[in-house]
Design an enzyme around this catalytic site. Structure first.
Site, PDB file in Angstrom:
ATOM      1  N   ARG A   1       0.849  -1.200   0.000  1.00 35.53           N
ATOM      2  CA  ARG A   1       0.000   0.000   0.000  1.00 35.53           C
ATOM      3  C   ARG A   1       0.878   1.241   0.000  1.00 35.53           C
ATOM      4  NH1 ARG A   1      -3.199  -4.190   2.026  1.00 35.53           N
ATOM      5  NH2 ARG A   1      -4.873  -4.452   0.486  1.00 35.53           N
TER       6      ARG A   1
ATOM      7  N   ASP B   1       0.588  -6.840  -3.418  1.00 36.28           N
ATOM      8  CA  ASP B   1      -0.844  -6.584  -3.235  1.00 36.28           C
ATOM      9  C   ASP B   1      -1.276  -5.640  -4.346  1.00 36.28           C
ATOM     10  OD1 ASP B   1      -3.497  -6.275  -2.020  1.00 36.28           O
ATOM     11  OD2 ASP B   1      -2.562  -7.007  -0.186  1.00 36.28           O
TER      12      ASP B   1
ATOM     13  N   HIS C   1      -6.081 -10.219  -4.615  1.00 36.70           N
ATOM     14  CA  HIS C   1      -5.166  -9.122  -4.246  1.00 36.70           C
ATOM     15  C   HIS C   1      -3.977  -9.099  -5.201  1.00 36.70           C
ATOM     16  CE1 HIS C   1      -6.983  -7.374  -0.670  1.00 36.70           C
ATOM     17  NE2 HIS C   1      -7.299  -8.599  -0.260  1.00 36.70           N
TER      18      HIS C   1
ATOM     19  N   ASP D   1      -6.349 -14.647   0.850  1.00 34.70           N
ATOM     20  CA  ASP D   1      -7.473 -13.933   1.472  1.00 34.70           C
ATOM     21  C   ASP D   1      -8.303 -13.184   0.436  1.00 34.70           C
ATOM     22  OD1 ASP D   1      -5.158 -12.318   1.107  1.00 34.70           O
ATOM     23  OD2 ASP D   1      -6.057 -10.735   2.323  1.00 34.70           O
ATOM     24  N   GLU D   2      -9.558 -13.037   0.775  1.00 32.94           N
ATOM     25  CA  GLU D   2     -10.478 -12.118   0.106  1.00 32.94           C
ATOM     26  C   GLU D   2     -10.480 -12.236  -1.421  1.00 32.94           C
ATOM     27  OE1 GLU D   2     -10.748  -8.437   3.200  1.00 32.94           O
ATOM     28  OE2 GLU D   2      -8.903  -8.487   2.022  1.00 32.94           O
TER      29      GLU D   2
ATOM     30  N   TRP E   1      -7.137 -14.764  10.823  1.00 30.73           N
ATOM     31  CA  TRP E   1      -7.275 -13.303  10.988  1.00 30.73           C
ATOM     32  C   TRP E   1      -8.717 -12.876  11.195  1.00 30.73           C
ATOM     33  CZ3 TRP E   1      -9.529  -9.699   7.464  1.00 30.73           C
ATOM     34  CH2 TRP E   1      -9.966 -10.245   6.255  1.00 30.73           C
TER      35      TRP E   1
ATOM     36  N   TYR F   1      -4.693  -6.405  14.954  1.00 31.51           N
ATOM     37  CA  TYR F   1      -4.597  -5.529  13.784  1.00 31.51           C
ATOM     38  C   TYR F   1      -4.164  -4.138  14.252  1.00 31.51           C
ATOM     39  CZ  TYR F   1      -5.819  -8.536   9.934  1.00 31.51           C
ATOM     40  OH  TYR F   1      -5.759  -9.508   8.962  1.00 31.51           O
TER      41      TYR F   1
ATOM     42  N   GLU G   1      -2.606   0.985   4.366  1.00 38.18           N
ATOM     43  CA  GLU G   1      -3.402   1.911   3.558  1.00 38.18           C
ATOM     44  C   GLU G   1      -3.336   3.331   4.119  1.00 38.18           C
ATOM     45  OE1 GLU G   1      -4.430  -1.074   4.537  1.00 38.18           O
ATOM     46  OE2 GLU G   1      -5.762  -2.025   3.064  1.00 38.18           O
TER      47      GLU G   1
END
Ligand code: ACM
Ligand code: ZN
Length: 550
Positions: A180, A209, A284, A348-349, A415, A440, A492
């Site tokens: 990021r 990422d 990602h 992830d995601e 997580w 986090y 971020e």
């Protein structure tokens, strides 16, 4: 082994007897500020005084031990302005002895430290234990030992104590997202210094990422020529950043060369920190398609994103065999750079929208008899695991890799709470706990009104300190699969190194104690008192932190 234990016990008994022959005032708990709190401390009387006549005794023929002895004298000779030498042996009575001694009770990272009036004896099973014992010696000295400048007019004392110490968990990690925002190699080394200062031992390096690829891969130069660069929208909120325009050049970003990575890995090794590289897949990964669009489902060309847009649908095509050739080419170079036995492959995601509409992905589902896109993700990860296994590496992924079936030897990083970790442990898989609730460190650490803009959430110091990586729902056998925990620092909203330090500290100090100290020795009130001295150490070391009280 039995004999060894008897010998060790006899030696320990001798230590205890000699300890109480120390002269001087009784040392008390409030004279000592070690973080993380050691497993066992006994208090003696008086102190060991370090001066120019002090010698460090170590096996100078063993390069690793000699190097450790040097880390001790370098700090003493610089901050304390002394001229201490290392010798293999000496009749001088004013000695600090570092030695390896087989003692299975101390494990891989434990140490035994005995400080008497005339002699300090640090023993460990392995060199890592000596390293941690040296960190403890520094913390027993006046706080100015951490100063970069020479400090005069101080008596350099170590209080007489006997410490037997070893960590509760073998995995004591700190993650850092360098996609990021990119952070220079000098800062990565400082981050590793801070990890080591806390007796933590894993640096999880989130190298790829959507916002930038950060690792040089010789076979695929587009990853660093193109995927490492985005437009500068730092003046805008992360979620309101306009994509790159046609006439704009992407100039914001950077990457680590392979030479820099090798140097960082070696540097980390000298501080007993292992470096876990993370290469994200299948999601990602939109930055990759800025250079290599042929590996996504749609084949569209993208520019590297200057912020986040949701959903994040551009992911690797799981039906295209050349994607696996590409990823294995990347992983092959990653494996050659990182000696750690684990590789993190993200997982992830991954939004499956494109897979649902992609003929190649659907054909893979049919051919492999898969039930759905979750099983396709599982197919993807298992195929990557097979490659890693063939190269003698173990796979780690975020807890989404459970969906559709876990790869056979995968380690799960939990997580989204503890549940993923619990499920994995019950299946007999190793687990690292890093739930968003406690771990986090991109979350706010105090009232948002008083803090710089953060991603959201609220995880204050006390909450981190209350973390227990072992959930109650695991039985004794299952608990053994929990290797430990780590904190994640997503960036971020963290554009520069000072801000990383501010977000990581002192929460990392609390986590270090959670992961090192026996649970029954953790004490929040006492931790807060010790934290005041830890802040003074940060000040001397030029480390930024939030002056948190709770
Ligand atoms: C994650 O926070 N997406 C692992
Ligand atoms: Zn596809």
């Amino acid at each position: 082994m039995k004999n060894q234990r008897n010998i060790t016990f006899t030696i320990s008994l001798l230590f205890v007897l000699t300890l109480f022959s120390c002269n001087g005032d009784k040392v008390t708990k409030k004279d000592i500020t070690i973080i993380p709190e050691p497993a066992v401390i006994e208090y003696g009387n008086g102190y060991f005084k370090i001066d120019d006549k002090t010698l460090v005794i170590a096996d100078t023929n063993n390069p690793e031990i000699f190097k450790l002895a040097n880390t001790l004298i370098e700090r003493l000779n610089s901050a304390a302005d002394l001229d201490i030498k290392i010798k293999k042996q000496s009749k001088n009575i004013n000695q600090i002895i570092l030695e390896l001694l087989e003692n299975e009770d101390l494990g891989e990272e434990g140490y035994h430290l005995l400080v008497q009036n005339n002699i300090v004896r640090l023993q460990a099973n392995k060199a890592a234990g000596l390293f941690y014992g040296i960190q403890t010696i520094f913390q027993l000295l006046p706080v100015d030992i951490f100063s970069y400048q020479k400090v005069n007019n101080i008596e350099w004392h170590i209080p007489c104590v006997e410490i037997t110490d070893k960590p509760r968990f073998s995995w004591r990690g700190m993650h850092l997202d360098v996609s990021r925002h990119f952070f220079p190699p000098e800062f990565i080394k400082k981050y590793i210094d801070i990890i080591a200062l806390h007796k933590m031992n894993i640096f999880h390096w989130h190298l790829t990422d959507d916002n930038g690829w950060r690792i040089e891969i010789n076979k695929y130069p587009g990853l660093t020529d193109i995927s490492a660069w985005r437009v500068d929208r730092e003046d805008k909120h992360w979620k309101e950043r306009e994509p790159q325009k046609e006439d704009e050049k992407a100039t914001y970003g950077g990457f680590y060369t392979q030479e820099e990575i090798r140097e960082i890995v070696e540097y980390a090794g000298s501080k007993y920190v292992r470096v876990l590289p993370e290469i994200e897949m299948p999601g990602h990964t939109s930055e990759v398609f800025a250079a290599y669009p042929e590996y996504s489902c749609t084949g569209k060309i993208f520019t590297v994103r200057p912020g986040s847009y949701w959903p994040n649908s551009e992911i690797f095509c799981a039906g295209n065999d050349s994607v696996f050739v590409f990823l294995e080419g990347i992983l092959s170079e990653v494996i050659n750079l990182f000696p750690f036995e684990y590789i993190h492959i993200g997982g992830d995601e991954a939004d499956k929208t494109r897979w649902k509409a992609c003929p190649k992905c659907q054909s893979r589902i049919n051919k492999e008899n898969l039930k759905d896109e979750d099983e396709l993700q599982s197919y993807f990860i298992k195929r990557i695991e097979k490659y890693l296994t063939s190269r003698n590496k173990k796979l780690i992924g975020w807890d989404e890799i459970l969906e559709g079936g876990l790869a056979s030897d995968a380690t799960v990083m939990s997580w989204r709470g503890l549940d993923g970790g619990i499920a994995a442990a019950k299946l007999g898989h190793d687990v690292i706990m890093c739930p968003g609730t406690h771990c986090y460190f991109d979350h706010y650490q105090a009232d948002p009104e008083s803090q710089p803009l953060a991603i959201g959430g609220y995880t204050n110091l006390k909450k981190v300190y209350s973390f227990n990586p072992i959930p109650k729902s695991l039985n004794k056998d299952e608990e053994a699969y929990v290797l430990g925990g780590q904190a994640n620092v997503w960036t971020e909203y963290i554009p520069d190194p000072e801000h990383i330090e501010y977000m990581a500290l002192p929460r990392m100090t609390a986590l270090a104690e959670v992961l090192w100290t026996p649970e029954n020795k953790r004490n929040w009130r006492n931790f807060r008192k010790r934290l005041i001295i830890q802040y003074e150490r940060f000040d001397r070391l030029g480390i930024n932190y939030y002056n948190s009280k709770q």
